[in-house]
Design an enzyme around this catalytic site. Structure first.
Site, PDB file in Angstrom:
ATOM      1  N   ASP A 278      56.737  17.255  64.655  1.00 40.95           N
ATOM      2  CA  ASP A 278      55.624  17.845  66.252  1.00 40.95           C
ATOM      3  C   ASP A 278      56.626  18.486  67.483  1.00 40.95           C
ATOM      4  O   ASP A 278      56.764  18.966  67.647  1.00 40.95           O
ATOM      5  CB  ASP A 278      54.987  17.830  65.936  1.00 40.95           C
TER       6      ASP A 278
ATOM      7  N   GLU B  33      55.828  26.686  61.194  1.00 42.90           N
ATOM      8  CA  GLU B  33      57.207  26.229  61.678  1.00 42.90           C
ATOM      9  C   GLU B  33      58.665  27.774  61.674  1.00 42.90           C
ATOM     10  O   GLU B  33      59.648  27.552  61.763  1.00 42.90           O
ATOM     11  CB  GLU B  33      58.308  25.521  60.865  1.00 42.90           C
TER      12      GLU B  33
ATOM     13  N   ASP C  75      63.562  30.551  60.619  1.00 37.94           N
ATOM     14  CA  ASP C  75      62.076  29.024  59.513  1.00 37.94           C
ATOM     15  C   ASP C  75      63.131  27.379  60.023  1.00 37.94           C
ATOM     16  O   ASP C  75      64.269  27.856  59.187  1.00 37.94           O
ATOM     17  CB  ASP C  75      62.088  30.172  58.746  1.00 37.94           C
TER      18      ASP C  75
ATOM     19  N   ASN D 121      58.023  16.508  57.513  1.00 39.28           N
ATOM     20  CA  ASN D 121      56.994  15.972  58.266  1.00 39.28           C
ATOM     21  C   ASN D 121      56.639  14.959  56.892  1.00 39.28           C
ATOM     22  O   ASN D 121      55.935  14.277  56.987  1.00 39.28           O
ATOM     23  CB  ASN D 121      55.868  16.996  57.778  1.00 39.28           C
TER      24      ASN D 121
HETATM   25  P1  GH3 Z   1      62.015  26.524  53.400  1.00 34.74           P
HETATM   26  O1  GH3 Z   1      63.067  25.389  53.610  1.00 34.74           O
HETATM   27  O2  GH3 Z   1      61.779  27.166  52.198  1.00 34.74           O
HETATM   28  O3  GH3 Z   1      61.200  27.050  55.108  1.00 34.74           O
HETATM   29  O4  GH3 Z   1      60.666  24.912  52.979  1.00 34.74           O
HETATM   30  P2  GH3 Z   1      59.796  24.438  54.094  1.00 34.74           P
HETATM   31  O5  GH3 Z   1      59.409  22.986  53.453  1.00 34.74           O
HETATM   32  O6  GH3 Z   1      60.194  24.487  55.259  1.00 34.74           O
HETATM   33  O7  GH3 Z   1      58.460  25.648  54.535  1.00 34.74           O
HETATM   34  P3  GH3 Z   1      56.944  26.232  53.857  1.00 34.74           P
HETATM   35  O8  GH3 Z   1      56.353  27.264  53.898  1.00 34.74           O
HETATM   36  O9  GH3 Z   1      56.347  25.078  52.315  1.00 34.74           O
HETATM   37  O10 GH3 Z   1      56.673  24.222  54.450  1.00 34.74           O
HETATM   38  C1  GH3 Z   1      56.231  24.761  56.310  1.00 34.74           C
HETATM   39  C2  GH3 Z   1      55.826  23.731  56.866  1.00 34.74           C
HETATM   40  O11 GH3 Z   1      55.492  23.325  57.632  1.00 34.74           O
HETATM   41  C3  GH3 Z   1      54.323  23.280  56.406  1.00 34.74           C
HETATM   42  C4  GH3 Z   1      53.310  22.450  57.089  1.00 34.74           C
HETATM   43  O12 GH3 Z   1      52.382  20.811  57.241  1.00 34.74           O
HETATM   44  C5  GH3 Z   1      54.676  21.963  58.557  1.00 34.74           C
HETATM   45  N1  GH3 Z   1      53.873  22.875  59.925  1.00 34.74           N
HETATM   46  C6  GH3 Z   1      53.394  24.514  60.154  1.00 34.74           C
HETATM   47  N2  GH3 Z   1      52.945  24.139  61.108  1.00 34.74           N
HETATM   48  C7  GH3 Z   1      53.830  22.469  61.890  1.00 34.74           C
HETATM   49  C8  GH3 Z   1      53.440  22.173  63.189  1.00 34.74           C
HETATM   50  O13 GH3 Z   1      52.093  22.928  63.873  1.00 34.74           O
HETATM   51  N3  GH3 Z   1      53.293  21.059  62.549  1.00 34.74           N
HETATM   52  C9  GH3 Z   1      53.957  20.246  61.990  1.00 34.74           C
HETATM   53  N4  GH3 Z   1      54.867  18.943  62.492  1.00 34.74           N
HETATM   54  N5  GH3 Z   1      54.350  20.645  60.421  1.00 34.74           N
HETATM   55  C10 GH3 Z   1      53.599  21.928  60.753  1.00 34.74           C
HETATM   56 MG    MG Z   2      60.323  26.278  56.683  1.00 34.10          MG
HETATM   57 MG    MG Z   3      57.964  28.603  56.722  1.00 32.90          MG
END
Ligand code: GH3
Ligand code: MG
Ligand code: MG
Length: 426
Positions: free
Chosen positions: A279, A304, A262, A270
């Site tokens: 991305d 992610e 992760d 983002n």
């Molecule tokens: P942690 O360190 O605890 O994992 O924090 P985090 O911010 O990574 O965790 P969280 O699950 O809150 O956020 C995941 C983010 O990933 C939220 C979402 O906007 C982003 N995300 C998910 N899929 C995609 C994608 O296909 N492209 C992009 N750019 N962002 C994505």
């Molecule tokens: Mg994360």
């Molecule tokens: Mg996550």
């Protein structure tokens, strides 16, 4: 050999390349005698029309146009050869010059934006070529006779040297594009181009038709492979997706290890740089994870999160690979490109509401990942249990400060279970 090259060779030759080479061998050595019959002509039209219909259904317009081109090329080579032209060889020469140009032109066709007006333009272009062929090959001294006298050189074959050069250039360009896109469409264009080449060189009713059937087959295979790719491959990262993962773990038993990956603080990333830069990061991380080591395979689990599946090894070994990957990614700095390029690439991701941070200077930045690793705690443990265990270890890695790998450890007592599971690795 590097895994990328093995995969490139595999996809280049399986199945279309192998089918082409075997068919070539059998047709050229006459192991497979082909007799020109109306049934064979009908079969060829049937296969090519099926390719057109399939490509239309899946909106693969480059495949569709290629199938129409092969269909027309066959009609010109055989249908027009009977009357109203100078010689059949002149027809073959015209087709040999025009087919590589047209296949090269197909590389400019963009499936998502190809519409009716683009099709109308393309049809006009093809009709103009048909008119050129009719004029060039009208009875009497043809354009080629004039060219031969101008060049004081007789074309000995039906395939002038310039046509061979055009075929090689077109095929090379298609392959170069495929190197970057890995799209099955490009492979099919490559092999159908060579099938048409063989159809022209062997300009005779039976074999020309047989090679055109092959071209239609390759184009149909592209449609099937593309639909498979859409279902099993993640479009953004080009890694196998969740469906592929589910299919692979369904048959998993014995010793194996699972690592869930992760990206740390990705939401913040983002928010700072914009979704499109996010991305790019996902693609970068996926590229590093592709080289999972120890025969492991990487999948995009969703969002992610990624998962690495290591068949036949213990968690202690998998953890070494996970640690290596964590380090590689943490040490990879990459340039955050301006939003202008990303906007062009993925217009569907743009939203007027989204805050895009404008930055003039290119910025060097890094991301880190956390990984949870687990293996089946007992012989009868289900894969689902192993994934839950890896997820718990990942949770622990996040709790312990991120940018680290944690190994899931089976709780020994209730009290231990009440605390969380896992041991610190790095
Ligand atoms: P942690 O360190 O605890 O994992 O924090 P985090 O911010 O990574 O965790 P969280 O699950 O809150 O956020 C995941 C983010 O990933 C939220 C979402 O906007 C982003 N995300 C998910 N899929 C995609 C994608 O296909 N492209 C992009 N750019 N962002 C994505
Ligand atoms: Mg994360
Ligand atoms: Mg996550």
């Amino acid at each position: 050999m590097n895994r990328r090259y093995t995969s490139v060779l595999f996809h280049l030759f399986v199945p279309s390349g192998c089918v082409f080479l075997v068919a070539l061998l059998m047709l050229q050595t006459r192991l497979l005698p082909v007799v020109a019959t109306s049934t064979l002509r009908f079969f060829s039209v049937f296969v090519l029309t099926a390719a057109v219909a399939l490509a239309l259904r899946f909106r693969l317009y480059r495949v569709l146009l290629a199938a129409i081109l092969v269909l027309l090329a066959e009609q010109v080579l055989l249908g027009w050869g009977t009357k109203g032209v100078s010689t059949a060889s002149d027809l073959a020469r015209c087709v040999s010059l025009l087919i590589p140009l047209n296949f090269g032109f197909l590389l400019l066709v963009d499936n998502p934006t190809f519409d009716r007006s683009a099709f109308a333009w393309w049809s006009g272009l093809v009709l103009a070529q048909a008119a050129i062929i009719s004029v060039a090959c009208r009875p009497g001294p043809s354009v080629f006779t004039w060219m031969e006298s101008a060049a004081a050189h007789r074309f000995t074959s039906r395939m002038p040297e310039i046509s061979i050069a055009l075929f090689v250039i077109a095929a090379g360009t298609i392959l170069a594009r495929w190197w970057f896109t890995e799209a099955p469409e490009d492979i099919s264009l490559f092999w159908s181009l060579w099938a048409v080449f063989a159809a022209i060189v062997n300009h005779s009713p039976g074999r020309t038709t047989a090679y055109c059937v092959l071209a239609g087959l390759f184009l149909s295979i592209a449609v099937v492979e593309t639909s498979y790719q859409i279902s099993y491959q993640d479009e953004l990262t080009k890694l196998p997706g969740r469906r592929a993962f589910n299919q692979m773990i369904a048959g998993m038993s014995g010793q194996y290890a699972v690592a869930i990956v992760d990206i740390d603080h990705f939401k913040k990333f983002n928010d700072t740089f914009g979704h499109d830069v996010g991305d790019q990061v996902l693609r970068m991380v996926a590229t590093k994870l592709k080289d999972a080591g120890a025969d492991g395979r990487a999948f995009r689990f969703g969002g992610e999160e990624f998962v690495l599946l290591y068949p036949g090894i213990r968690a202690e070994e998998a953890i070494m690979e996970a640690e290596r990957l964590r380090r590689v990614i943490a040490e990879s700095s990459f340039v955050v490109r301006g939003p202008e390029r990303s906007k062009r690439e993925r217009p569907e991701r743009r939203s007027p509401q989204r805050k895009i941070i404008k930055f003039r200077n290119r910025t060097d930045t890094t991301v880190t990942i956390s990984i949870g690793v687990a293996e089946p705690p007992s012989e009868d443990a289900t894969v689902q249990e192993v994934i839950v265990a890896a997820d718990k270890a990942l949770y622990l890695a996040k709790e312990h400060g991120r940018n680290r790998v944690e190994l899931y450890q089976k709780p020994k007592s209730r009290r231990q279970h009440a605390r969380s599971q896992g041991t610190l690795f790095s």
